[in-house]
Design an enzyme around this catalytic site. Sequence first.
Site, PDB file in Angstrom:
ATOM      1  N   LYS A  58      -9.860 -62.379  34.657  1.00  0.00           N
ATOM      2  CA  LYS A  58     -11.036 -62.166  33.660  1.00  0.00           C
ATOM      3  C   LYS A  58     -10.382 -61.778  32.247  1.00  0.00           C
ATOM      4  O   LYS A  58     -10.873 -62.514  31.274  1.00  0.00           O
ATOM      5  CB  LYS A  58     -11.907 -61.396  34.230  1.00  0.00           C
ATOM      6  CG  LYS A  58     -12.768 -62.007  35.215  1.00  0.00           C
ATOM      7  CD  LYS A  58     -13.585 -60.864  36.353  1.00  0.00           C
ATOM      8  CE  LYS A  58     -14.113 -61.662  37.094  1.00  0.00           C
ATOM      9  NZ  LYS A  58     -14.801 -60.580  38.142  1.00  0.00           N
ATOM     10  N   GLN A  97     -16.462 -54.693  38.229  1.00  0.00           N
ATOM     11  CA  GLN A  97     -15.835 -55.346  39.540  1.00  0.00           C
ATOM     12  C   GLN A  97     -16.290 -54.731  40.885  1.00  0.00           C
ATOM     13  O   GLN A  97     -16.270 -53.577  41.089  1.00  0.00           O
ATOM     14  CB  GLN A  97     -14.297 -55.078  39.457  1.00  0.00           C
ATOM     15  CG  GLN A  97     -13.607 -56.161  40.334  1.00  0.00           C
ATOM     16  CD  GLN A  97     -13.743 -57.456  40.333  1.00  0.00           C
ATOM     17  OE1 GLN A  97     -14.080 -58.025  39.088  1.00  0.00           O
ATOM     18  NE2 GLN A  97     -14.275 -58.092  41.325  1.00  0.00           N
ATOM     19  N   ASP A  99     -23.029 -61.035  34.941  1.00  0.00           N
ATOM     20  CA  ASP A  99     -22.906 -61.586  36.424  1.00  0.00           C
ATOM     21  C   ASP A  99     -24.200 -61.978  37.020  1.00  0.00           C
ATOM     22  O   ASP A  99     -24.175 -62.630  37.939  1.00  0.00           O
ATOM     23  CB  ASP A  99     -22.386 -60.269  37.308  1.00  0.00           C
ATOM     24  CG  ASP A  99     -20.782 -60.294  37.564  1.00  0.00           C
ATOM     25  OD1 ASP A  99     -20.405 -61.337  37.480  1.00  0.00           O
ATOM     26  OD2 ASP A  99     -20.375 -59.245  37.903  1.00  0.00           O
TER      27      ASP A  99
END
Length: 285
Positions: free
Chosen positions: A53, A97, A120
């Site tokens: 990422k 994460q 997200d």
Amino acid sequence: MAQIIDGKAVSASVKEEVAAETAKLRDEHGLKVGLAVVIVGSDPASRVYVNNKKKACEAVGFQSYEYALDESTTQEQLLDLVEVLNRDSRVNGILVQLPLPKHIDEKAVINAISPAKDVDAFHPENVGRIMIGEYSFLPCTPAGVMRLIESTGVDITGKQCVVIGRSNIVGKPQAMLLLQKNGTVTICHSKTKNLKEICLGADILVVAIGRAKFVTGDMIKEGAVVIDVGMDRDENGKLCGDVDFESAEKRAGYITPVPGGVGPMTIAMLMKNTLTAAKQQAGIQ
Ligand code: NAP
């Protein structure tokens, strides 16, 4: 023989679009786009995802801010950090994460992220918005799948779409996105009866179950679009998908490989969401 859907090529074109818009935002509005990535503990797979990422951020011209916290970080400390990032104007998107260490309640952390920075799209507000079609961000993996289907030129309208898997991050939002594109959608799961029969009716089949090579060629309708979200290991420890590629490609019209299919799309769509967040926060259409 099926045509292979090249996820690397489609994801590269998404990232190019994002990079071009990011440069424009910088040149015309003096805006920098920033993504904060938070990782707790030292899970090797999570570390790989976070590094990928960060690399993607550099490639599209974003600033990335990494917060690597010790495994022993308390939930309160993590929530405090999220609060700081919510208020930090350099940070347009926040990604924590997953999975988090067991002593931390993932839901509490997701719910603490400002919906405007929830790139997200896991926050309940953003999940609800997807249901009513009034969303800013789409969850990255299902959104990536939609781009891959679009790349085939197959029109979803009126097609029989079957999604195997009903997780909150893939299966359920995937079904909703196919429905919004006028597909006739069936969602299957571990209790579904006659799975093979249902799959054989699918013009578009999206598989997200986490079982190596579970869907075989004899479950696929001739000419179907087959999208394999799975990231599994075969009996030799080699990366593979939920679809048995060898038998499936003989029946499908289009098929994604693993690796090189859905995987690269997820990060590309994360970049797209972060750009959208930055534009919205700056009041730019
Ligand atoms: P998950 O939360 O474990 O959900 C799996 C789903 O599959 C569940 O709904 C389960 O049904 C269903 N299922 C399991 N066995 C089944 C069977 N034999 N027949 C029919 N349905 C079955 O998994 P997930 O997070 O959605 O992930 C699925 C896969 O996608 C994994 O391999 C994961 O690594 C991969 N993935 C890839 C990406 C990417 O970027 N490429 C992103 C996310 C996930 P029940 O609900 O009845 O238990």
